[in-house]
Structures are given as structure tokens and as C-alpha cells.
Enzyme design. Structure first.
Site, PDB file in Angstrom:
ATOM      1  N   CYS A 192       0.954  -1.090  -0.170  1.00  0.00           N
ATOM      2  CA  CYS A 192       0.033  -0.043  -0.040  1.00  0.00           C
ATOM      3  C   CYS A 192       0.993   1.481  -0.065  1.00  0.00           C
ATOM      4  CB  CYS A 192      -0.973  -0.148   1.164  1.00  0.00           C
ATOM      5  SG  CYS A 192      -2.270   1.259   0.784  1.00  0.00           S
ATOM      6  N   HIS A 225      -3.890  -5.048  -0.805  1.00  0.00           N
ATOM      7  CA  HIS A 225      -3.353  -5.556   0.419  1.00  0.00           C
ATOM      8  C   HIS A 225      -3.637  -7.105   0.437  1.00  0.00           C
ATOM      9  CE1 HIS A 225      -3.591  -2.138   3.208  1.00  0.00           C
ATOM     10  NE2 HIS A 225      -4.516  -1.359   2.126  1.00  0.00           N
ATOM     11  N   GLU A 232      -2.828  -9.392   2.453  1.00  0.00           N
ATOM     12  CA  GLU A 232      -3.234  -9.949   3.781  1.00  0.00           C
ATOM     13  C   GLU A 232      -4.835 -10.002   3.882  1.00  0.00           C
ATOM     14  OE1 GLU A 232      -1.998  -7.088   3.102  1.00  0.00           O
ATOM     15  OE2 GLU A 232      -2.754  -5.445   4.862  1.00  0.00           O
TER      16      GLU A 232
END
Lengths: 200, 267
Positions: free
Chosen positions: A89, A182, A184
Site C-alpha cells: 500500500c 492488501h 493480507e
């Protein structure tokens, strides 16, 4: 999940006090890697071979934190030595030179280019988009984005997405990786991507 | 009113690879998923983490947890749940219910939540929307707008789980929510909720493609066609509870139907 990876891989997550790290820590742990979370370079264990730099919020805040916590030279030397750095990011954005968001702030200039605001009425961009990528690890996968700014096309771009403008969703130059989305938070695809990129 | 990107042409169509999201909503009390929104006669539906994981595996794009007993509950159970969810899910999730202060919000984000959802607190203290947006960014705050249509066709805003009429004008409130920096509006049409007659597509359409924040349609989903209609009317996401919890449809069933109706979704 829970792949057993080479015991040689140890990932250090850089805590720039820029957002909650729980998801990325969980993702790295579940991928089976050794992990430590560090705020300052002197805390780095000797056996760390992957640096992972998440970042949320403003470009200037993340860039300032890199200086305040003593990371700038360490990161430049690390990448200069061919070691692996992964930015996520805003952590990807600061790999570049500068940003329209904070014109005075200096990025790491590890990659050339400047961050631009996405020209779309709904800001920030929040949600899932399919990656246009030639990399098998990302091809046609859906990734979760949260951003108002992004890198326009770059010669090291490995995945593209359109939101108002076309932007660079991922970059790679040798052992330097950046993900605007992202991983994750991108479901099983994202978790597998983290495992793959850290292990490579 | 366009608070963001006001240099853009509001009549233009902007290209976007974003796809509509499907969001199951779980009602939680004392750390368990419950059925029924009355305080009496709550039916235990199971563990929030297990249910959320089930929906993630079915293809949910995001999960919303509403702690319906938060106001009378010890907040610790909600925070424990948020931590458990954050360490077990690999998709984003929002939490709401009983949030009153920025301190409450800090606790939820520290526990691992991606977004918070406000309703009553936003109406009672609109400055809280600005505070959260400034501190955590617009993407972190969803304002739930419960709207009801009276016999004259006028729209009114409700709070306290839809039980109290709020002293705000509908359009003025929508504008204020946007101006204060909310990232998304969770729009529940109370006059459609539980009627099984679909979402209020006219209301969704009134926002338009270039409305500056995302609109999540909620309330009224009976079957897959309602999802298609809401998205065609302009919803950026669709939230539903009952039809998933009762096992009538999986998230995968809904997405399959959407794909067959030329709506791009993540599979």
C-alpha cells in the site's frame, strides 16, 4: 495455509506506526515463516532475510516515519545489496520518488516515478478488482484495494488495474516488490501470494 | 454535493475495475451469533469466527458484525471477538453496535477491525464521523443510514435500531455524512426490510453513478434477483443476513446467479 517453508526464511515486519499490523503478522505466521516485528533497524535479528513494509495513511507520514526511525539508509543499502524488500500500500508508494498527495515529501527513489491521485468520483477506492497481470502468481486474481493515490504505469509494473485511470497494482524489480493492494486482506489468493513472494 | 474530487465532471462515466461486493451480516450478542433482534428470545446460532469463516469460504467479499447487545453488554466480549476474527479471516470486516466515542473506535481498531459502522452515535454526535475519518481515513468508517418512507412518500431517518425518528432531514443528513468524510453509506430501507419485496431500487438509483461514496444496499433481500436489481440500480455492495443464515442460499449461489446475469463478481 500452514505451508512449511524453508527454515532459512525469516521475515521482519517494519512497524512504522501506520495502521494495524495484526492481519499481515497473521498472514506471515500462517505461511510458516519465522517472523519478528521491528520499529527500528537496530532491532533487526541477524538472520532476517525479508523486510516487509506495510503502510497506511498519508505518503508524508510514512516517508517521515522512515526517517524518524532511522530506516532510510538501511533500506537503500538493503536493496542495494540485492536483499528482499516488500512494500504494501503506502509502503509500496514510498519506494518511488514523490507523491502528488504531499509534494514536499521524499520517497526512497528505489523506483522512478511519482504517485498520482486516482481520478474517480468515489474516493478512496475501496474493494475488490481483478488484476491484469502476466505473472502466474497474480494472473486474473481478485485483490482488495484501499487507496486514493497510486503509481501510474511503471516499467517494472507486474499487475495493472483501472480506477478512473490505469495504475500499477504491483511492481517488481529484482528482489524489490510492491503491492498497492492488501494481500493480507485478499482472501486465499493474497495469503498464497505472501507465502510465494517471501519464499522466492 | 461532491466533497471529494470536485474537479471531476459529474456527468462523465469513469472507468473502474471494482466489482460489487456481497457482504453477509452477523448479529452478535455476548460473543455469540444470534438470531432475532429483540433482547428477549435470542437464538444462539454459533461461534462468530466459525460462521464468518464459512462465509469467507463461500466467497463473501467482506463481513459485517453488529453487536446488538453492545450497549448493555460488557464491551470486552466484543473486543475479544474482533481479535479472534482478525486473526482468522483473510478478508476485510466491519464492526458496529454501541460505539459512542473515539475511544470505543480506537479499541475496535486496535483489536484488528478494518472498519467501524455507526448509526445512532453518528446522528447524535456527527462530529464523531469527522474524528474517525481524520484519524483513520474515510475507508475506515461506514455510516448506517436507516431510512423509512411515510404514507406521503417522504423519507425520514431513524436511529436506535429503527425505533426512533431522528430530527434530521433525509437529504441534509446524507450530504452531511459525505461531507464529514464517511467512506461508505450502509443504506437500509426500513419500508422494505423484512417484506421480502426486494431492495428499494428507486432510492438506490437516486444516488447516481458518481455519488462520492460507496453505497451498500441493505434490507429486503429475498432471493438472488434482488441482488441483481440492487446492483443494476447502482449499489456498490449488497448486505444480507437472513437468507444466508437460514441456509436458503450460499454466497456462492448468489454470485453464480449474478455471473449468469452478467454482473461481474469475485469467484
Amino acid at each position: 495455509m500452514n505451508q512449511v517453508n524453508s527454515p532459512k526464511t525469516k521475515v521482519a515486519i517494519i512497524d512504522l506506526d501506520s495502521g494495524n499490523l495484526l492481519s499481515i503478522q497473521t498472514a506471515v505466521e500462517q505461511a510458516g515463516f519465522e517472523m519478528q516485528t521491528v520499529q527500528k533497524p537496530e532491532q533487526l535479528d541477524d538472520d532476517v532475510n525479508v523486510l516487509l513494509m506495510p503502510g497506511q495513511g498519508r505518503f508524508a507520514f510514512v516517508a517521515d516515519q522512515i526517517d524518524a526511525l532511522g530506516w532510510r539508509k538501511v533500506l537503500l543499502d538493503w536493496v542495494g545489496a540485492g536483499r528482499k524488500l516488500i512494500g504494501i500500500c503506502v509502503g509500496m508508494q514510498v519506494l518511488f520518488e514523490s507523491s502528488e498527495e504531499d509534494p514536499g515529501a521524499e520517497g526512497l527513489s528505489l523506483l522512478s516515478g511519482s504517485i498520482k491521485r486516482l481520478r474517480h468520483p468515489k474516493a478512496p477506492m475501496v474493494g475488490w478488482a481483478k488484476l491484469n497481470s502476466y505473472k502466474l502468481s497474480m494472473q486474473d486474481q481478485y485483490a482488495y484495494f484501499v487507496n486514493s493515490y497510486a503509481v501510474p504505469d511503471s516499467e517494472y509494473c507486474t499487475a495493472k488495474v483501472v480506477y478512473g485511470d490505469l495504475f500499477c497494482a504491483a511492481v517488481q524489480k529484482n528482489n524489490l516488490y510492491g503491492f498497492q493492494f492488501h494481500p493480507e486482506k485478499s482472501g486465499s489468493f493474497g495469503r498464497e501470494l505472501i507465502a510465494y513472494v517471501c519464499e522466492q | 454535493m461532491f466533497a471529494n474530487n470536485n474537479m471531476l465532471d459529474k456527468n462523465k462515466t469513469y472507468a473502474s475495475d471494482l466489482i460489487p461486493r456481497i457482504i453477509p451480516c452477523l448479529d452478535v450478542a455476548l460473543g455469540r451469533v444470534v438470531k432475532g433482534v429483540n433482547f428477549k428470545g435470542l437464538v444462539d446460532m454459533g461461534d462468530p469466527v466459525e460462521l464468518a469463516k464459512k462465509y469467507e469460504e463461500q466467497g463473501a467479499d467482506e463481513i459485517v458484525f453488529l453487536d446488538i447487545k453492545a450497549s448493555v453488554d460488557n464491551q470486552q466480549s466484543a473486543l475479544d471477538m474482533v481479535y479472534q476474527v482478525a486473526t482468522h479471516l483473510s478478508i476485510p470486516f466491519a464492526v458496529g453496535g454501541g460505539i459512542k466515542t473515539i475511544n470505543d473506535v480506537d479499541k475496535f481498531f486496535n483489536a484488528g477491525a478494518d472498519k467501524v459502522t455507526l448509526n445512532t452515535a453518528a446522528v447524535q454526535n456527527p462530529a464523531l464521523i469527522s474524528q474517525i475519518s481524520t484519524k483513520y481515513g474515510s475507508q475506515s468508517i461506514v455510516v448506517a443510514v436507516d431510512v423509512n418512507k411515510n404514507d406521503e412518500g417522504e423519507l425520514a431517518i431513524y436511529t436506535h435500531g429503527g425505533s426512533q425518528l431522528a430530527d434530521v432531514n433525509y437529504q441534509a443528513w446524507i450530504d452531511e455524512v459525505v461531507d464529514r468524510g464517511a467512506g461508505e453509506i450502509l443504506l437500509t430501507a426500513m419500508h422494505k426490510d423484512g417484506t421480502g419485496s426486494g431492495f428499494d431500487c428507486d432510492l438506490l438509483q437516486s444516488f447516481g453513478a458518481n455519488f462520492p461514496v460507496q453505497v451498500i444496499a441493505s434490507g429486503g433481500a429475498k432471493g438472488p434477483q434482488d441482488f441483481v436489481d440492487a446492483i443494476v440500480a447502482g449499489a456498490d455492495a449488497v448486505l444480507a443476513a437472513g437468507l444466508f443464515h437460514r441456509g436458503e442460499y450460499t454466497v456462492g449461489d448468489i454470485k453464480e446467479y449474478l455471473l449468469n446475469n452478467n454482473v461481474k463478481v469475485r469467484k
